[in-house]
Write an enzyme that holds these catalytic residues in place. Sequence first.
Site, PDB file in Angstrom:
ATOM      1  N   CYS A  65       0.852   1.693  13.117  1.00  0.00           N
ATOM      2  CA  CYS A  65       1.979   2.534  12.750  1.00  0.00           C
ATOM      3  C   CYS A  65       2.280   3.588  13.811  1.00  0.00           C
ATOM      4  O   CYS A  65       3.344   4.170  13.803  1.00  0.00           O
ATOM      5  CB  CYS A  65       1.710   3.214  11.415  1.00  0.00           C
ATOM      6  SG  CYS A  65       1.180   2.049  10.179  1.00  0.00           S
ATOM      7  N   GLY A 100       0.810  -1.209   0.000  1.00  0.00           N
ATOM      8  CA  GLY A 100       0.000   0.000   0.000  1.00  0.00           C
ATOM      9  C   GLY A 100       0.846   1.264   0.000  1.00  0.00           C
ATOM     10  O   GLY A 100       0.568   2.207  -0.750  1.00  0.00           O
ATOM     11  N   HIS A 134      -1.771  -7.788   2.301  1.00  0.00           N
ATOM     12  CA  HIS A 134      -1.729  -8.394   3.637  1.00  0.00           C
ATOM     13  C   HIS A 134      -2.889  -7.969   4.525  1.00  0.00           C
ATOM     14  O   HIS A 134      -3.070  -8.503   5.624  1.00  0.00           O
ATOM     15  CB  HIS A 134      -0.371  -8.152   4.309  1.00  0.00           C
ATOM     16  CG  HIS A 134      -0.140  -6.775   4.850  1.00  0.00           C
ATOM     17  ND1 HIS A 134      -0.311  -6.471   6.173  1.00  0.00           N
ATOM     18  CD2 HIS A 134       0.265  -5.631   4.251  1.00  0.00           C
ATOM     19  CE1 HIS A 134       0.000  -5.194   6.369  1.00  0.00           C
ATOM     20  NE2 HIS A 134       0.345  -4.655   5.209  1.00  0.00           N
ATOM     21  N   ASN A 153      -8.525   3.404   8.909  1.00  0.00           N
ATOM     22  CA  ASN A 153      -7.904   2.251   9.547  1.00  0.00           C
ATOM     23  C   ASN A 153      -8.099   2.215  11.057  1.00  0.00           C
ATOM     24  O   ASN A 153      -8.026   1.158  11.664  1.00  0.00           O
ATOM     25  CB  ASN A 153      -6.409   2.199   9.220  1.00  0.00           C
ATOM     26  CG  ASN A 153      -5.718   3.527   9.364  1.00  0.00           C
ATOM     27  OD1 ASN A 153      -6.063   4.505   8.696  1.00  0.00           O
ATOM     28  ND2 ASN A 153      -4.742   3.587  10.251  1.00  0.00           N
TER      29      ASN A 153
HETATM   30  N1  PLP Z   1      -3.304   2.768   4.041  1.00  0.00           N
HETATM   31  C1  PLP Z   1      -4.012   2.325   5.086  1.00  0.00           C
HETATM   32  C2  PLP Z   1      -5.378   2.849   5.354  1.00  0.00           C
HETATM   33  C3  PLP Z   1      -3.447   1.361   5.942  1.00  0.00           C
HETATM   34  O1  PLP Z   1      -4.141   0.916   7.000  1.00  0.00           O
HETATM   35  C4  PLP Z   1      -2.130   0.877   5.674  1.00  0.00           C
HETATM   36  C5  PLP Z   1      -1.470  -0.106   6.584  1.00  0.00           C
HETATM   37  O2  PLP Z   1      -1.619  -0.026   7.785  1.00  0.00           O
HETATM   38  C6  PLP Z   1      -1.445   1.372   4.548  1.00  0.00           C
HETATM   39  C7  PLP Z   1      -2.069   2.306   3.765  1.00  0.00           C
HETATM   40  C8  PLP Z   1      -0.065   0.909   4.198  1.00  0.00           C
HETATM   41  O3  PLP Z   1      -0.080  -0.356   3.557  1.00  0.00           O
HETATM   42  P1  PLP Z   1       1.209  -1.294   3.524  1.00  0.00           P
HETATM   43  O4  PLP Z   1       1.350  -1.895   4.876  1.00  0.00           O
HETATM   44  O5  PLP Z   1       0.894  -2.348   2.490  1.00  0.00           O
HETATM   45  O6  PLP Z   1       2.365  -0.458   3.100  1.00  0.00           O
END
Ligand code: PLP
Length: 381
Positions: free
Chosen positions: A321, A69, A198, A148
């Site tokens: 994060c 992502g 994932h 998220n």
């Molecule tokens: N965007 C959202 C809303 C997410 O929840 C996340 C991961 O926590 C990401 C982007 C990032 O994705 P990736 O872990 O594949 O880099």
Amino acid sequence: MIYLDNNATTRPQEAVAAAMTGYLREHWGNPSSAHALGRRPEGALVRAREQVAALLGCAPAELVFTSGGTEAITQVFRGVYETFPAKRHFIATAVEHSAVLAQLEWLRSQGAQVSLIGVDGAGRLDLGALQAALRPDTALVSVMTANNETGVRMPIEAVAPLVKAAGALLHTDAVQAAGKLSLDIKSLGADLLTLSAHKFHGPKGAGALFIRRGLRLKPLILGGHQERGRRGGTENVPAIVGMGVAAELAQDHLADMPRVLALRDHLEAALAARLPDLRVNGQGSERVPNTSLLSFPGLEGEAILLKLDAAGICVSTGSACTTGQREPSHVLRAMQVPADFARGTIRVSLSRETTAEEIEAVIEQLPRIIAELRTLGPMGR
Ligand code: PLP
């Protein structure tokens, strides 16, 4: 072990792992090779692209595979910035994931202007503010499909015509929506959409970017001709194969979501009955079925998380994060959640694998843990 942190990552399905293994052990050729060993991996990429395209209802050629992502999101912002030098204004919601927020920081460092659109106390987007922020030099509007932390679903279908009328492009970060909602790109109306395998029972290290037909963005990763020149570098064939299988299963398993929703709603109702000062963030808004962001005033989310962990229950304190940061999350700040509640927040995120017994265990354990922490008083923080 009760795993309720599915917004951080999900368990890869057996069929995903099995499909990937074949491309590690036997069909490990380079998909760009003209000889026999390259043909099977090349075909596997075609198949995976069709599987992911079916999840979105787009053409396979509209997809670019990425490492996840974050890369797909980075490609969106850098690509739009480089492709449209006459447009130097960008719009995003205040509650985007840090992968988007970091791009906004970068844009500011380049001298671009950024407008952040707020949300109300229930996490709902201020559409009027978004409309008012649109300008003739707006290049891109970024609104996530679902948040998220809260799970709140954003009104992409309503945003799209506004953005189109202003002559700008619309990106939606659908990382937390895939596998939880049906994602039809035509009804969403976005020009760009990002996914991460994932988060829907696929492998880590695979993602996809939908780029509407006719839109050409300068690539982020330069190199070979892979992905029709849109992303250089030998493809991560096993991970992409796994993403394809996960996408197909995600579509089938949307039928499990009403059960997940019932479990989530039961959890929230049972906890609210036992803990009168519980705050369910985003309640009252349309939310994805699996997410519950719970605030317990007067406590530290970290302390609750550790106690649950000791009881064999995995949750998070919000976005994975931001774990380790003691500041309340930017999402709760944007929702103007009082600091006392924001500090005592945990995120419970279910999946299609979550059982009723697991939810009953949380309903039993969590009020006990909250009572225990409260007897410790502020020192227990
Ligand atoms: N965007 C959202 C809303 C997410 O929840 C996340 C991961 O926590 C990401 C982007 C990032 O994705 P990736 O872990 O594949 O880099």
